[in-house]
Design a protein around this motif. Structure first.
Motif, PDB file in Angstrom:
ATOM      1  N   PRO A   1       0.828  -1.216   0.000  1.00 54.19           N
ATOM      2  CA  PRO A   1       0.000   0.000   0.000  1.00 54.19           C
ATOM      3  C   PRO A   1       0.857   1.258   0.000  1.00 54.19           C
ATOM      4  CG  PRO A   1       0.022  -1.002   2.184  1.00 54.19           C
ATOM      5  CD  PRO A   1       0.704  -1.971   1.261  1.00 54.19           C
ATOM      6  N   GLY A   2       0.353   2.253  -0.639  1.00 54.00           N
ATOM      7  CA  GLY A   2       1.044   3.533  -0.695  1.00 54.00           C
ATOM      8  C   GLY A   2       0.311   4.456  -1.646  1.00 54.00           C
ATOM      9  N   ILE A   3       0.807   5.662  -1.783  1.00 49.15           N
ATOM     10  CA  ILE A   3       0.179   6.649  -2.657  1.00 49.15           C
ATOM     11  C   ILE A   3       1.219   7.164  -3.638  1.00 49.15           C
ATOM     12  CG2 ILE A   3      -0.923   8.914  -2.786  1.00 49.15           C
ATOM     13  CD1 ILE A   3      -2.143   8.410  -0.074  1.00 49.15           C
ATOM     14  N   THR A   4       0.902   7.054  -4.918  1.00 50.85           N
ATOM     15  CA  THR A   4       1.744   7.606  -5.979  1.00 50.85           C
ATOM     16  C   THR A   4       0.967   8.723  -6.653  1.00 50.85           C
ATOM     17  OG1 THR A   4       2.785   5.446  -6.348  1.00 50.85           O
ATOM     18  CG2 THR A   4       3.019   7.098  -8.086  1.00 50.85           C
ATOM     19  N   VAL A   5       1.521   9.916  -6.641  1.00 50.49           N
ATOM     20  CA  VAL A   5       0.799  11.087  -7.158  1.00 50.49           C
ATOM     21  C   VAL A   5       1.443  11.587  -8.444  1.00 50.49           C
ATOM     22  CG1 VAL A   5       0.068  11.767  -4.847  1.00 50.49           C
ATOM     23  CG2 VAL A   5       2.178  12.714  -5.787  1.00 50.49           C
ATOM     24  N   ALA A   6       0.689  12.395  -9.162  1.00 51.75           N
ATOM     25  CA  ALA A   6       1.188  13.025 -10.388  1.00 51.75           C
ATOM     26  C   ALA A   6       1.818  14.365 -10.047  1.00 51.75           C
ATOM     27  CB  ALA A   6       0.048  13.206 -11.382  1.00 51.75           C
ATOM     28  N   TYR A   7       2.830  14.735 -10.836  1.00 49.24           N
ATOM     29  CA  TYR A   7       3.548  15.985 -10.592  1.00 49.24           C
ATOM     30  C   TYR A   7       3.521  16.872 -11.827  1.00 49.24           C
ATOM     31  CZ  TYR A   7       5.546  13.192  -6.792  1.00 49.24           C
ATOM     32  OH  TYR A   7       5.705  12.385  -5.699  1.00 49.24           O
ATOM     33  N   PHE A   8       3.648  18.177 -11.574  1.00 47.47           N
ATOM     34  CA  PHE A   8       3.963  19.120 -12.631  1.00 47.47           C
ATOM     35  C   PHE A   8       5.471  19.095 -12.814  1.00 47.47           C
ATOM     36  CE2 PHE A   8       0.008  21.116 -10.937  1.00 47.47           C
ATOM     37  CZ  PHE A   8      -0.743  21.006 -12.083  1.00 47.47           C
ATOM     38  N   ASN A   9       5.923  18.873 -14.024  1.00 48.63           N
ATOM     39  CA  ASN A   9       7.350  18.830 -14.322  1.00 48.63           C
ATOM     40  C   ASN A   9       7.780  20.154 -14.924  1.00 48.63           C
ATOM     41  OD1 ASN A   9       8.602  15.686 -14.370  1.00 48.63           O
ATOM     42  ND2 ASN A   9       6.380  15.883 -14.280  1.00 48.63           N
ATOM     43  N   LEU A  10       8.701  20.850 -14.250  1.00 49.31           N
ATOM     44  CA  LEU A  10       9.142  22.175 -14.654  1.00 49.31           C
ATOM     45  C   LEU A  10      10.657  22.254 -14.587  1.00 49.31           C
ATOM     46  CD1 LEU A  10       6.663  24.102 -12.328  1.00 49.31           C
ATOM     47  CD2 LEU A  10       6.296  23.616 -14.746  1.00 49.31           C
ATOM     48  N   VAL A  11      11.225  23.309 -15.164  1.00 51.03           N
ATOM     49  CA  VAL A  11      12.654  23.545 -15.024  1.00 51.03           C
ATOM     50  C   VAL A  11      13.030  23.628 -13.544  1.00 51.03           C
ATOM     51  CG1 VAL A  11      14.494  25.212 -15.435  1.00 51.03           C
ATOM     52  CG2 VAL A  11      12.865  24.687 -17.258  1.00 51.03           C
ATOM     53  N   ASP A  12      12.138  24.204 -12.736  1.00 45.59           N
ATOM     54  CA  ASP A  12      12.415  24.421 -11.319  1.00 45.59           C
ATOM     55  C   ASP A  12      12.358  23.136 -10.505  1.00 45.59           C
ATOM     56  OD1 ASP A  12      11.742  27.689 -11.266  1.00 45.59           O
ATOM     57  OD2 ASP A  12      10.524  26.511 -12.652  1.00 45.59           O
ATOM     58  N   GLY A  13      11.802  22.063 -11.065  1.00 44.07           N
ATOM     59  CA  GLY A  13      11.670  20.815 -10.334  1.00 44.07           C
ATOM     60  C   GLY A  13      10.309  20.181 -10.593  1.00 44.07           C
ATOM     61  N   ARG A  14      10.014  19.145  -9.822  1.00 44.46           N
ATOM     62  CA  ARG A  14       8.733  18.440  -9.920  1.00 44.46           C
ATOM     63  C   ARG A  14       7.899  18.813  -8.699  1.00 44.46           C
ATOM     64  NH1 ARG A  14      10.319  13.154  -8.997  1.00 44.46           N
ATOM     65  NH2 ARG A  14       8.533  12.159 -10.017  1.00 44.46           N
ATOM     66  N   PHE A  15       6.644  19.230  -8.948  1.00 44.27           N
ATOM     67  CA  PHE A  15       5.800  19.731  -7.866  1.00 44.27           C
ATOM     68  C   PHE A  15       4.410  19.115  -7.948  1.00 44.27           C
ATOM     69  CE2 PHE A  15       8.936  23.015  -8.723  1.00 44.27           C
ATOM     70  CZ  PHE A  15       9.394  23.332  -7.446  1.00 44.27           C
ATOM     71  N   ARG A  16       3.821  18.999  -6.775  1.00 45.84           N
ATOM     72  CA  ARG A  16       2.428  18.561  -6.649  1.00 45.84           C
ATOM     73  C   ARG A  16       1.628  19.718  -6.067  1.00 45.84           C
ATOM     74  NH1 ARG A  16      -1.641  14.820  -7.920  1.00 45.84           N
ATOM     75  NH2 ARG A  16      -3.018  14.489  -6.138  1.00 45.84           N
ATOM     76  N   GLN A  17       0.520  20.053  -6.698  1.00 45.32           N
ATOM     77  CA  GLN A  17      -0.367  21.069  -6.122  1.00 45.32           C
ATOM     78  C   GLN A  17      -1.001  20.513  -4.859  1.00 45.32           C
ATOM     79  OE1 GLN A  17      -3.325  22.752  -8.792  1.00 45.32           O
ATOM     80  NE2 GLN A  17      -4.792  22.853  -7.115  1.00 45.32           N
ATOM     81  N   ASN A  18      -0.939  21.283  -3.768  1.00 43.63           N
ATOM     82  CA  ASN A  18      -1.681  20.853  -2.585  1.00 43.63           C
ATOM     83  C   ASN A  18      -3.066  21.505  -2.598  1.00 43.63           C
ATOM     84  OD1 ASN A  18      -1.472  23.443  -1.442  1.00 43.63           O
ATOM     85  ND2 ASN A  18       0.236  22.881  -0.110  1.00 43.63           N
ATOM     86  N   ASN A  19      -3.781  21.372  -1.538  1.00 44.24           N
ATOM     87  CA  ASN A  19      -5.175  21.830  -1.519  1.00 44.24           C
ATOM     88  C   ASN A  19      -5.369  23.061  -0.639  1.00 44.24           C
ATOM     89  OD1 ASN A  19      -6.863  19.531  -2.977  1.00 44.24           O
ATOM     90  ND2 ASN A  19      -5.234  18.546  -1.807  1.00 44.24           N
ATOM     91  N   LEU A  20      -4.323  23.874  -0.540  1.00 43.20           N
ATOM     92  CA  LEU A  20      -4.375  25.094   0.258  1.00 43.20           C
ATOM     93  C   LEU A  20      -4.395  26.301  -0.669  1.00 43.20           C
ATOM     94  CD1 LEU A  20      -1.751  24.226   3.045  1.00 43.20           C
ATOM     95  CD2 LEU A  20      -4.238  23.852   3.049  1.00 43.20           C
ATOM     96  N   HIS A  21      -5.367  27.170  -0.445  1.00 48.44           N
ATOM     97  CA  HIS A  21      -5.532  28.371  -1.258  1.00 48.44           C
ATOM     98  C   HIS A  21      -5.762  29.545  -0.312  1.00 48.44           C
ATOM     99  CE1 HIS A  21      -6.454  25.809  -4.871  1.00 48.44           C
ATOM    100  NE2 HIS A  21      -6.841  25.005  -3.904  1.00 48.44           N
ATOM    101  N   TYR A  22      -4.853  30.482  -0.334  1.00 44.60           N
ATOM    102  CA  TYR A  22      -5.027  31.729   0.417  1.00 44.60           C
ATOM    103  C   TYR A  22      -5.478  32.798  -0.571  1.00 44.60           C
ATOM    104  CZ  TYR A  22      -3.620  36.192   2.508  1.00 44.60           C
ATOM    105  OH  TYR A  22      -3.595  37.493   2.969  1.00 44.60           O
ATOM    106  N   ALA A  23      -6.559  33.489  -0.252  1.00 51.96           N
ATOM    107  CA  ALA A  23      -7.096  34.405  -1.260  1.00 51.96           C
ATOM    108  C   ALA A  23      -7.820  35.585  -0.630  1.00 51.96           C
ATOM    109  CB  ALA A  23      -8.065  33.659  -2.188  1.00 51.96           C
ATOM    110  N   ARG A  24      -7.842  36.667  -1.389  1.00 54.05           N
ATOM    111  CA  ARG A  24      -8.761  37.779  -1.163  1.00 54.05           C
ATOM    112  C   ARG A  24      -9.774  37.706  -2.309  1.00 54.05           C
ATOM    113  NH1 ARG A  24      -3.626  40.138  -0.046  1.00 54.05           N
ATOM    114  NH2 ARG A  24      -3.434  40.744   2.158  1.00 54.05           N
TER     115      ARG A  24
END
Length: 363
Positions: free
Chosen positions: A186-209
Protein backbone atom coordinates in the motif's frame (compact mmCIF):
# COMPACT_ATOMS: atom_id res chain seq x y z
CA UNK A 1 -19.25 25.46 21.03
CA UNK A 2 -22.49 25.12 19.09
CA UNK A 3 -22.46 24.43 15.40
CA UNK A 4 -24.27 27.19 13.51
CA UNK A 5 -26.21 25.49 10.71
CA UNK A 6 -27.46 27.55 7.80
CA UNK A 7 -29.47 26.75 4.70
CA UNK A 8 -32.00 28.69 2.71
CA UNK A 9 -34.87 27.99 5.08
CA UNK A 10 -33.68 27.51 8.65
CA UNK A 11 -30.86 28.62 10.91
CA UNK A 12 -29.85 28.39 14.53
CA UNK A 13 -28.21 31.77 14.19
CA UNK A 14 -24.58 32.82 13.85
CA UNK A 15 -21.97 32.31 16.49
CA UNK A 16 -20.09 35.27 17.95
CA UNK A 17 -17.98 37.21 15.49
CA UNK A 18 -14.30 36.31 15.55
CA UNK A 19 -11.78 39.07 16.14
CA UNK A 20 -8.68 39.01 13.98
CA UNK A 21 -7.22 35.99 12.23
CA UNK A 22 -8.20 34.40 8.94
CA UNK A 23 -11.47 32.51 8.44
CA UNK A 24 -11.10 29.08 6.87
CA UNK A 25 -13.59 27.74 4.32
CA UNK A 26 -13.66 23.95 4.06
CA UNK A 27 -15.20 22.80 0.78
CA UNK A 28 -17.27 19.65 1.39
CA UNK A 29 -19.78 19.84 -1.45
CA UNK A 30 -20.86 16.78 -3.41
CA UNK A 31 -22.11 18.24 -6.68
CA UNK A 32 -20.74 18.30 -10.25
CA UNK A 33 -16.92 17.86 -10.18
CA UNK A 34 -16.85 16.34 -6.68
CA UNK A 35 -15.73 12.71 -6.78
CA UNK A 36 -17.43 9.73 -5.13
CA UNK A 37 -15.34 6.99 -3.53
CA UNK A 38 -16.95 3.59 -2.96
CA UNK A 39 -20.21 5.22 -4.07
CA UNK A 40 -20.04 7.81 -1.29
CA UNK A 41 -19.13 11.48 -1.18
CA UNK A 42 -15.51 11.25 -0.10
CA UNK A 43 -15.58 13.85 2.67
CA UNK A 44 -17.88 11.55 4.68
CA UNK A 45 -15.62 8.50 4.43
CA UNK A 46 -14.11 7.64 7.79
CA UNK A 47 -10.46 7.27 8.75
CA UNK A 48 -9.61 6.34 12.32
CA UNK A 49 -13.27 6.69 13.33
CA UNK A 50 -13.78 10.25 12.03
CA UNK A 51 -15.14 11.52 8.72
CA UNK A 52 -12.47 13.09 6.53
CA UNK A 53 -14.12 16.50 6.87
CA UNK A 54 -14.06 16.13 10.67
CA UNK A 55 -10.31 15.57 10.53
CA UNK A 56 -9.90 18.87 8.69
CA UNK A 57 -12.12 20.78 11.13
CA UNK A 58 -10.20 19.31 14.07
CA UNK A 59 -6.83 20.24 12.58
CA UNK A 60 -7.96 23.83 12.04
CA UNK A 61 -8.69 24.17 15.77
CA UNK A 62 -4.93 24.02 16.40
CA UNK A 63 -3.96 26.56 13.73
CA UNK A 64 -3.49 29.89 15.58
CA UNK A 65 -3.98 32.03 12.46
CA UNK A 66 -7.48 30.64 11.81
CA UNK A 67 -10.26 32.56 13.54
CA UNK A 68 -13.35 30.60 12.47
CA UNK A 69 -14.23 27.56 10.39
CA UNK A 70 -16.92 27.64 7.69
CA UNK A 71 -17.85 24.28 6.15
CA UNK A 72 -19.91 24.34 2.95
CA UNK A 73 -21.82 21.24 1.89
CA UNK A 74 -24.95 19.26 2.69
CA UNK A 75 -26.07 20.57 6.14
CA UNK A 76 -27.77 17.38 7.31
CA UNK A 77 -24.84 15.16 6.42
CA UNK A 78 -22.36 17.65 7.85
CA UNK A 79 -24.27 17.90 11.13
CA UNK A 80 -23.94 14.15 11.50
CA UNK A 81 -20.28 14.04 10.46
CA UNK A 82 -19.31 16.96 12.71
CA UNK A 83 -21.56 15.98 15.61
CA UNK A 84 -19.38 13.31 17.19
CA UNK A 85 -18.37 14.04 20.77
CA UNK A 86 -14.78 13.17 19.89
CA UNK A 87 -14.70 16.14 17.53
CA UNK A 88 -16.95 18.52 19.44
CA UNK A 89 -14.77 18.27 22.55
CA UNK A 90 -11.89 19.76 20.54
CA UNK A 91 -13.81 22.77 19.17
CA UNK A 92 -12.66 26.17 20.38
CA UNK A 93 -13.51 28.31 17.35
CA UNK A 94 -16.81 29.34 15.77
CA UNK A 95 -18.02 26.64 13.41
CA UNK A 96 -20.51 27.44 10.66
CA UNK A 97 -22.22 25.08 8.23
CA UNK A 98 -23.41 26.64 4.97
CA UNK A 99 -25.71 25.05 2.40
CA UNK A 100 -23.87 24.03 -0.75
CA UNK A 101 -24.50 25.79 -4.05
CA UNK A 102 -24.40 24.52 -7.64
CA UNK A 103 -20.62 24.12 -7.98
CA UNK A 104 -17.25 24.79 -6.35
CA UNK A 105 -17.01 28.42 -7.45
CA UNK A 106 -20.49 29.20 -6.10
CA UNK A 107 -19.65 27.44 -2.82
CA UNK A 108 -16.47 29.47 -2.38
CA UNK A 109 -17.97 32.80 -3.38
CA UNK A 110 -21.22 32.46 -1.45
CA UNK A 111 -19.45 31.43 1.74
CA UNK A 112 -17.10 34.41 1.39
CA UNK A 113 -20.16 36.67 1.02
CA UNK A 114 -21.52 35.25 4.28
CA UNK A 115 -18.21 35.85 6.03
CA UNK A 116 -18.59 39.53 5.16
CA UNK A 117 -21.86 39.65 7.14
CA UNK A 118 -20.74 37.13 9.81
CA UNK A 119 -24.08 35.50 9.11
CA UNK A 120 -24.32 31.93 7.77
CA UNK A 121 -27.84 32.53 6.48
CA UNK A 122 -27.21 35.45 4.12
CA UNK A 123 -24.30 37.34 2.63
CA UNK A 124 -23.56 40.35 0.49
CA UNK A 125 -21.10 41.37 -2.19
CA UNK A 126 -17.95 43.24 -1.12
CA UNK A 127 -18.45 46.98 -0.79
CA UNK A 128 -15.74 48.55 1.34
CA UNK A 129 -11.94 48.43 1.17
CA UNK A 130 -12.03 46.10 4.16
CA UNK A 131 -14.35 43.74 2.29
CA UNK A 132 -12.05 43.58 -0.72
CA UNK A 133 -9.07 43.03 1.58
CA UNK A 134 -10.78 40.17 3.47
CA UNK A 135 -8.48 37.15 3.57
CA UNK A 136 -9.71 33.57 3.40
CA UNK A 137 -7.96 30.20 3.70
CA UNK A 138 -9.67 27.71 1.40
CA UNK A 139 -9.01 23.99 1.75
CA UNK A 140 -10.76 20.79 0.76
CA UNK A 141 -12.55 18.51 3.19
CA UNK A 142 -10.60 15.31 2.48
CA UNK A 143 -7.19 15.95 4.09
CA UNK A 144 -6.78 13.59 7.07
CA UNK A 145 -2.98 13.92 7.05
CA UNK A 146 -2.74 17.73 7.20
CA UNK A 147 -1.10 19.20 10.30
CA UNK A 148 -1.66 22.51 12.11
CA UNK A 149 1.97 23.54 11.55
CA UNK A 150 1.60 22.98 7.83
CA UNK A 151 -1.49 25.19 7.62
CA UNK A 152 0.04 27.82 9.91
CA UNK A 153 3.26 27.99 7.87
CA UNK A 154 1.30 28.31 4.63
CA UNK A 155 -0.86 31.18 5.95
CA UNK A 156 2.16 33.05 7.30
CA UNK A 157 4.02 32.64 4.03
CA UNK A 158 0.98 33.75 2.03
CA UNK A 159 0.53 36.86 4.14
CA UNK A 160 4.13 37.86 3.47
CA UNK A 161 3.53 37.89 -0.29
CA UNK A 162 2.36 40.84 -2.35
CA UNK A 163 -0.50 38.79 -3.79
CA UNK A 164 -4.23 38.25 -3.62
CA UNK A 165 -4.10 34.53 -4.43
CA UNK A 166 -1.46 32.09 -3.17
CA UNK A 167 -1.65 28.45 -4.27
CA UNK A 168 0.29 25.80 -2.37
CA UNK A 169 2.81 23.48 -4.03
CA UNK A 170 4.91 20.64 -2.60
CA UNK A 171 8.19 19.33 -4.06
CA UNK A 172 8.19 15.72 -5.26
CA UNK A 173 10.90 14.58 -2.88
CA UNK A 174 8.66 15.36 0.11
CA UNK A 175 6.29 12.52 -0.88
CA UNK A 176 8.87 9.75 -0.64
CA UNK A 177 7.60 8.41 2.71
CA UNK A 178 4.16 7.75 1.23
CA UNK A 179 5.18 5.87 -1.90
CA UNK A 180 4.72 2.08 -1.97
CA UNK A 181 7.87 0.43 -0.62
CA UNK A 182 7.53 -2.41 -3.09
CA UNK A 183 5.17 -3.55 -5.83
CA UNK A 184 1.84 -4.62 -4.36
CA UNK A 185 2.35 -2.82 -1.04
CA UNK A 186 0.00 0.00 0.00
CA UNK A 187 1.04 3.53 -0.69
CA UNK A 188 0.18 6.65 -2.66
CA UNK A 189 1.74 7.61 -5.98
CA UNK A 190 0.80 11.09 -7.16
CA UNK A 191 1.19 13.02 -10.39
CA UNK A 192 3.55 15.99 -10.59
CA UNK A 193 3.96 19.12 -12.63
CA UNK A 194 7.35 18.83 -14.32
CA UNK A 195 9.14 22.17 -14.65
CA UNK A 196 12.65 23.55 -15.02
CA UNK A 197 12.42 24.42 -11.32
CA UNK A 198 11.67 20.82 -10.33
CA UNK A 199 8.73 18.44 -9.92
CA UNK A 200 5.80 19.73 -7.87
CA UNK A 201 2.43 18.56 -6.65
CA UNK A 202 -0.37 21.07 -6.12
CA UNK A 203 -1.68 20.85 -2.59
CA UNK A 204 -5.17 21.83 -1.52
CA UNK A 205 -4.37 25.09 0.26
CA UNK A 206 -5.53 28.37 -1.26
CA UNK A 207 -5.03 31.73 0.42
CA UNK A 208 -7.10 34.41 -1.26
CA UNK A 209 -8.76 37.78 -1.16
CA UNK A 210 -11.76 36.71 -3.27
CA UNK A 211 -13.08 40.24 -3.76
CA UNK A 212 -9.98 41.16 -5.74
CA UNK A 213 -10.32 38.42 -8.35
CA UNK A 214 -11.06 39.90 -11.76
CA UNK A 215 -12.15 36.61 -13.40
CA UNK A 216 -13.58 34.28 -10.76
CA UNK A 217 -15.53 32.44 -13.46
CA UNK A 218 -12.36 30.79 -14.76
CA UNK A 219 -11.59 29.10 -11.42
CA UNK A 220 -14.33 26.53 -11.80
CA UNK A 221 -13.16 25.57 -15.29
CA UNK A 222 -9.59 25.08 -14.06
CA UNK A 223 -10.85 22.97 -11.14
CA UNK A 224 -13.00 20.71 -13.27
CA UNK A 225 -10.02 20.10 -15.61
CA UNK A 226 -7.57 19.59 -12.74
CA UNK A 227 -6.85 15.87 -13.01
CA UNK A 228 -3.48 15.61 -14.75
CA UNK A 229 -3.84 11.87 -15.46
CA UNK A 230 -6.75 12.44 -17.85
CA UNK A 231 -5.57 13.20 -21.37
CA UNK A 232 -8.87 14.74 -22.45
CA UNK A 233 -8.70 17.26 -19.56
CA UNK A 234 -5.17 18.22 -20.60
CA UNK A 235 -6.21 18.60 -24.25
CA UNK A 236 -9.37 20.57 -23.47
CA UNK A 237 -7.65 23.02 -21.14
CA UNK A 238 -4.78 23.53 -23.60
CA UNK A 239 -7.29 24.26 -26.38
CA UNK A 240 -9.15 26.76 -24.22
CA UNK A 241 -5.89 28.52 -23.37
CA UNK A 242 -5.13 28.73 -27.09
CA UNK A 243 -8.52 30.23 -27.88
CA UNK A 244 -8.59 32.66 -24.96
CA UNK A 245 -7.36 36.20 -25.41
CA UNK A 246 -5.13 35.93 -22.32
CA UNK A 247 -3.54 32.66 -23.41
CA UNK A 248 -2.39 32.58 -26.99
CA UNK A 249 -0.31 30.09 -28.96
CA UNK A 250 2.90 30.40 -26.91
CA UNK A 251 1.18 29.75 -23.59
CA UNK A 252 -0.86 26.86 -25.00
CA UNK A 253 2.28 25.20 -26.41
CA UNK A 254 4.21 25.59 -23.15
CA UNK A 255 1.26 24.27 -21.18
CA UNK A 256 1.06 21.28 -23.51
CA UNK A 257 4.78 20.56 -23.05
CA UNK A 258 4.35 20.66 -19.28
CA UNK A 259 1.57 18.09 -19.36
CA UNK A 260 3.37 15.84 -21.84
CA UNK A 261 6.32 15.94 -19.47
CA UNK A 262 3.97 14.80 -16.73
CA UNK A 263 2.85 11.84 -18.84
CA UNK A 264 6.48 10.87 -19.50
CA UNK A 265 7.30 11.16 -15.80
CA UNK A 266 4.39 8.95 -14.75
CA UNK A 267 5.37 6.32 -17.30
CA UNK A 268 8.94 6.00 -16.08
CA UNK A 269 10.76 8.25 -18.57
CA UNK A 270 12.41 10.93 -16.40
CA UNK A 271 14.95 12.01 -19.04
CA UNK A 272 12.19 12.65 -21.57
CA UNK A 273 10.19 14.47 -18.89
CA UNK A 274 13.15 16.76 -18.17
CA UNK A 275 13.61 17.42 -21.89
CA UNK A 276 9.95 18.32 -22.43
CA UNK A 277 9.81 20.57 -19.37
CA UNK A 278 13.00 22.54 -20.06
CA UNK A 279 11.08 25.57 -21.40
CA UNK A 280 8.43 25.74 -18.66
CA UNK A 281 9.10 27.50 -15.36
CA UNK A 282 7.17 28.35 -12.23
CA UNK A 283 7.33 32.00 -13.20
CA UNK A 284 5.75 31.34 -16.61
CA UNK A 285 2.93 29.52 -14.83
CA UNK A 286 2.61 32.34 -12.30
CA UNK A 287 2.33 35.01 -14.99
CA UNK A 288 -0.13 32.91 -17.00
CA UNK A 289 -2.44 32.31 -14.04
CA UNK A 290 -2.20 36.00 -13.13
CA UNK A 291 -3.53 36.85 -16.60
CA UNK A 292 -6.18 34.12 -16.67
CA UNK A 293 -7.67 35.11 -13.30
CA UNK A 294 -6.85 38.82 -13.55
CA UNK A 295 -5.41 38.89 -10.04
CA UNK A 296 -2.03 39.04 -8.31
CA UNK A 297 -1.04 35.38 -8.10
CA UNK A 298 1.96 33.52 -6.66
CA UNK A 299 2.85 29.98 -5.63
CA UNK A 300 3.61 29.06 -2.04
CA UNK A 301 5.98 26.10 -1.70
CA UNK A 302 5.86 24.01 1.48
CA UNK A 303 7.74 20.82 2.29
CA UNK A 304 4.93 19.46 4.45
CA UNK A 305 2.68 17.36 2.23
CA UNK A 306 -0.37 16.43 4.33
CA UNK A 307 -2.56 18.94 2.49
CA UNK A 308 -1.47 17.48 -0.85
CA UNK A 309 -2.54 13.94 0.08
CA UNK A 310 -6.25 14.19 -0.60
CA UNK A 311 -8.44 11.20 -1.37
CA UNK A 312 -9.19 10.86 -5.08
CA UNK A 313 -9.37 7.10 -5.57
CA UNK A 314 -10.44 3.99 -3.71
CA UNK A 315 -6.81 2.83 -3.71
CA UNK A 316 -5.67 6.05 -2.03
CA UNK A 317 -8.42 5.78 0.57
CA UNK A 318 -7.50 2.17 1.35
CA UNK A 319 -3.82 3.09 1.67
CA UNK A 320 -4.56 5.94 4.07
CA UNK A 321 -6.82 3.75 6.20
CA UNK A 322 -4.18 1.02 6.43
CA UNK A 323 -1.26 3.35 7.14
CA UNK A 324 -2.95 6.20 8.97
CA UNK A 325 -1.34 5.71 12.39
CA UNK A 326 2.19 5.58 10.97
CA UNK A 327 1.67 8.29 8.37
CA UNK A 328 0.09 10.84 10.70
CA UNK A 329 2.86 10.24 13.23
CA UNK A 330 5.45 10.81 10.50
CA UNK A 331 3.63 13.93 9.34
CA UNK A 332 3.51 15.39 12.85
CA UNK A 333 7.18 14.69 13.43
CA UNK A 334 8.13 16.20 10.07
CA UNK A 335 5.95 19.28 10.63
CA UNK A 336 7.47 19.80 14.08
CA UNK A 337 10.97 19.54 12.60
CA UNK A 338 10.21 21.93 9.74
CA UNK A 339 8.00 24.49 11.44
CA UNK A 340 8.41 24.13 15.20
CA UNK A 341 5.70 23.60 17.82
CA UNK A 342 2.22 25.11 17.77
CA UNK A 343 1.34 27.10 20.94
CA UNK A 344 -0.33 24.97 23.60
CA UNK A 345 -4.11 25.00 23.95
CA UNK A 346 -5.54 27.02 26.83
CA UNK A 347 -7.48 24.03 28.12
CA UNK A 348 -8.78 25.82 31.20
CA UNK A 349 -10.90 28.33 29.33
CA UNK A 350 -14.56 27.76 28.58
CA UNK A 351 -16.28 28.46 25.29
CA UNK A 352 -17.86 31.64 26.62
CA UNK A 353 -14.67 33.27 27.90
CA UNK A 354 -12.91 35.79 25.66
CA UNK A 355 -12.39 35.82 21.93
CA UNK A 356 -11.93 32.61 19.95
CA UNK A 357 -8.14 33.02 19.90
CA UNK A 358 -8.06 33.76 23.64
CA UNK A 359 -10.13 30.64 24.33
CA UNK A 360 -7.77 28.47 22.28
CA UNK A 361 -4.28 29.59 23.04
CA UNK A 362 -1.99 30.34 25.94
CA UNK A 363 0.26 33.35 25.51
Amino acid sequence: MLVAVADDSTSSGPTSSPTGGVPAIVTAGDSRAAKAIYGKSKVYLEVDGLALVAHVVRTLQDCPEVSAVWVVGDPKRLEEALGQKRLRDTLCKPLYIVEQQRDLLANCWETYRRILTDDPTAGRDPESDADFAQEVLYLSGDLPLATPQELSAFVNHAQSQDADYVLGLCPAESFEAFRPKAEGEPGITVAYFNLVDGRFRQNNLHYARPGRFGRRDRINEMYEMRHQRRFWNMFALTARLLLSRVGGLKIAVLFGFMHMAGIADRNGHPRLARLLSRWVTLDINRRTITKILDTRFVFGITESVGAALDVDTEEEYDAICENYANWIAEQRERSLRLHGPIPARNEGATASEGTPDERCWNE
